[in-house]
Design a protein around this motif. Sequence first.
Motif, PDB file in Angstrom:
ATOM      1  N   LEU A  79      10.731   2.929   0.452  1.00  0.00           N
ATOM      2  CA  LEU A  79      11.620   3.765  -0.352  1.00  0.00           C
ATOM      3  C   LEU A  79      12.532   4.621   0.514  1.00  0.00           C
ATOM      4  O   LEU A  79      13.732   4.754   0.244  1.00  0.00           O
ATOM      5  CB  LEU A  79      10.798   4.659  -1.275  1.00  0.00           C
ATOM      6  N   VAL A  80      11.969   5.189   1.561  1.00  0.00           N
ATOM      7  CA  VAL A  80      12.764   6.034   2.462  1.00  0.00           C
ATOM      8  C   VAL A  80      13.834   5.211   3.173  1.00  0.00           C
ATOM      9  O   VAL A  80      14.987   5.638   3.301  1.00  0.00           O
ATOM     10  CB  VAL A  80      11.855   6.746   3.478  1.00  0.00           C
ATOM     11  N   GLY A 100       4.581  -0.533  -8.556  1.00  0.00           N
ATOM     12  CA  GLY A 100       3.155  -0.524  -8.323  1.00  0.00           C
ATOM     13  C   GLY A 100       2.523   0.777  -8.771  1.00  0.00           C
ATOM     14  O   GLY A 100       3.189   1.684  -9.287  1.00  0.00           O
ATOM     15  N   PRO A 101       1.232   0.936  -8.561  1.00  0.00           N
ATOM     16  CA  PRO A 101       0.529   2.137  -9.024  1.00  0.00           C
ATOM     17  C   PRO A 101       0.962   3.414  -8.325  1.00  0.00           C
ATOM     18  O   PRO A 101       0.715   4.512  -8.836  1.00  0.00           O
ATOM     19  CB  PRO A 101      -0.945   1.820  -8.735  1.00  0.00           C
ATOM     20  N   ASN A 102       1.580   3.310  -7.155  1.00  0.00           N
ATOM     21  CA  ASN A 102       1.992   4.507  -6.407  1.00  0.00           C
ATOM     22  C   ASN A 102       3.483   4.813  -6.535  1.00  0.00           C
ATOM     23  O   ASN A 102       3.937   5.851  -6.052  1.00  0.00           O
ATOM     24  CB  ASN A 102       1.659   4.337  -4.925  1.00  0.00           C
ATOM     25  N   THR A 103       4.244   3.938  -7.174  1.00  0.00           N
ATOM     26  CA  THR A 103       5.703   4.047  -7.123  1.00  0.00           C
ATOM     27  C   THR A 103       6.213   5.354  -7.714  1.00  0.00           C
ATOM     28  O   THR A 103       6.991   6.081  -7.073  1.00  0.00           O
ATOM     29  CB  THR A 103       6.361   2.858  -7.849  1.00  0.00           C
ATOM     30  N   ASN A 134       0.851  -1.184   0.000  1.00  0.00           N
ATOM     31  CA  ASN A 134       0.000   0.000   0.000  1.00  0.00           C
ATOM     32  C   ASN A 134       0.892   1.241   0.000  1.00  0.00           C
ATOM     33  O   ASN A 134       2.110   1.157   0.178  1.00  0.00           O
ATOM     34  CB  ASN A 134      -0.974  -0.002   1.181  1.00  0.00           C
ATOM     35  N   ARG A 135       0.293   2.407  -0.207  1.00  0.00           N
ATOM     36  CA  ARG A 135       1.079   3.628  -0.382  1.00  0.00           C
ATOM     37  C   ARG A 135       1.939   3.945   0.845  1.00  0.00           C
ATOM     38  O   ARG A 135       3.116   4.293   0.709  1.00  0.00           O
ATOM     39  CB  ARG A 135       0.145   4.797  -0.698  1.00  0.00           C
ATOM     40  N   THR A 181      14.947  16.193 -26.063  1.00  0.00           N
ATOM     41  CA  THR A 181      14.471  15.031 -25.308  1.00  0.00           C
ATOM     42  C   THR A 181      13.007  14.722 -25.633  1.00  0.00           C
ATOM     43  O   THR A 181      12.167  15.628 -25.646  1.00  0.00           O
ATOM     44  CB  THR A 181      14.626  15.263 -23.797  1.00  0.00           C
ATOM     45  N   VAL A 182      12.735  13.473 -25.887  1.00  0.00           N
ATOM     46  CA  VAL A 182      11.361  13.033 -26.162  1.00  0.00           C
ATOM     47  C   VAL A 182      10.507  13.263 -24.926  1.00  0.00           C
ATOM     48  O   VAL A 182      10.899  12.923 -23.795  1.00  0.00           O
ATOM     49  CB  VAL A 182      11.337  11.536 -26.534  1.00  0.00           C
ATOM     50  N   ARG A 183       9.311  13.821 -25.146  1.00  0.00           N
ATOM     51  CA  ARG A 183       8.330  14.002 -24.074  1.00  0.00           C
ATOM     52  C   ARG A 183       7.113  13.148 -24.400  1.00  0.00           C
ATOM     53  O   ARG A 183       6.404  13.430 -25.377  1.00  0.00           O
ATOM     54  CB  ARG A 183       7.955  15.483 -23.924  1.00  0.00           C
ATOM     55  N   GLU A 184       6.915  12.133 -23.619  1.00  0.00           N
ATOM     56  CA  GLU A 184       5.827  11.204 -23.874  1.00  0.00           C
ATOM     57  C   GLU A 184       4.489  11.768 -23.399  1.00  0.00           C
ATOM     58  O   GLU A 184       4.405  12.360 -22.320  1.00  0.00           O
ATOM     59  CB  GLU A 184       6.078   9.863 -23.169  1.00  0.00           C
ATOM     60  N   GLY A 185       3.465  11.569 -24.207  1.00  0.00           N
ATOM     61  CA  GLY A 185       2.138  12.005 -23.817  1.00  0.00           C
ATOM     62  C   GLY A 185       1.449  11.046 -22.878  1.00  0.00           C
ATOM     63  O   GLY A 185       0.461  11.399 -22.224  1.00  0.00           O
ATOM     64  N   GLU A 186       1.968   9.834 -22.775  1.00  0.00           N
ATOM     65  CA  GLU A 186       1.409   8.848 -21.849  1.00  0.00           C
ATOM     66  C   GLU A 186       2.442   8.514 -20.793  1.00  0.00           C
ATOM     67  O   GLU A 186       3.647   8.587 -21.016  1.00  0.00           O
ATOM     68  CB  GLU A 186       0.998   7.566 -22.580  1.00  0.00           C
ATOM     69  N   THR A 187       1.955   8.171 -19.606  1.00  0.00           N
ATOM     70  CA  THR A 187       2.817   7.704 -18.520  1.00  0.00           C
ATOM     71  C   THR A 187       2.396   6.269 -18.203  1.00  0.00           C
ATOM     72  O   THR A 187       1.276   6.026 -17.766  1.00  0.00           O
ATOM     73  CB  THR A 187       2.679   8.583 -17.275  1.00  0.00           C
ATOM     74  N   ILE A 188       3.292   5.332 -18.465  1.00  0.00           N
ATOM     75  CA  ILE A 188       2.972   3.919 -18.267  1.00  0.00           C
ATOM     76  C   ILE A 188       3.281   3.532 -16.823  1.00  0.00           C
ATOM     77  O   ILE A 188       4.354   3.806 -16.324  1.00  0.00           O
ATOM     78  CB  ILE A 188       3.785   3.034 -19.229  1.00  0.00           C
TER      79      ILE A 188
END
Length: 327
Positions: free
Chosen positions: A164-165, A190-193, A156-157, A320-327
């Motif tokens: 991480l800390v 994960g979704p919060n990383t 979880n978040r 630098t390439v700037r992606e319109g999506e964040t995977i």
Amino acid sequence: MKNSSTPTPRRRQFLTQAAGGAALLAAGLAHSTPAPTTGAAAPGAFWPNGARLVISISMQFEAGGQPAKGADSPFPRVDFPAGVPSDVAANTWFAYGYREGVPRMLDLWDKHGVKVTSHMIGEAARRHPELAREIVKRGHEASGHGPRWSSQYAMNRKDERAFLVAGREMVRQATGEQTVGYNCNWLRRGPNTLSLLQELGFLYHIDDVSRDEPFIEQVNGRDFVVVPYTLRNNDILLIEGRNYSPQAFLAQIKGEFDQLYEEAGTRRRMMSISAHDRISGTPQMVRVWDEFLTYARSKAGVAFMRKDDIARYALGSPLTVREGETI
């Protein structure tokens, strides 16, 4: 061969400019106009000091940070009973990484004047701080890799933030360095990383294999750099005690280099290669790494850069390439 870590005046100018880009990132004000992805610039404009192709080497310092039982190794998997505290055979294989592997690779990097990024598991750095310090002392980057091997994607978040800390603090205590880059166990974030990494002040992550050049994506509405990793040019898939062939590894990375070097005449190209302490640190693997580095350095315009330097440069470059999506 031009080593991007050499403190030339142009290099110092680049670092100053890149630091400005990083400051904009922290303020949430980084420029967001899409950049061209191919050859609008003249050859040599894609990298510092006119380099044609950049090679980014990861050196995983994981030995000593693996779980006592259940870590992937060349030995057959065993379901140990509760009364057996550890997989001794596997642990000796991991111990090779800090006893022999990392010291041997450090001498190899020195021989070729190459600087790498070392993704350090916190427990490995804590148990062997003298080796972690030696990596940094020789000019290599200490990057985050978690405090231990855990399934980060399942946290979880709150727990992931603490994870991480803790990893960052363990590496800081061992090396005196603040990590700005991150690599999850087996790239399984994960979704919060990414949101947590951005909040905690990290500059980049590598858990992405979707490009052959660094790029920028949006996280928490701000720029975050991706310095792509590799599974193709990765010793852990080719020779972790199975399908073992140093010569096959050499042929594969030379083929990749040749193709990217050709493409680099008209667009920004980066070659990513991965070296794990207990695998690439063996005598036969260091031998083929030595052959590859000699080959790559014989080509004009090849530079080796740490991932933190790549990330800072990418932030400050309009190409630098700037992606319109964040995977």
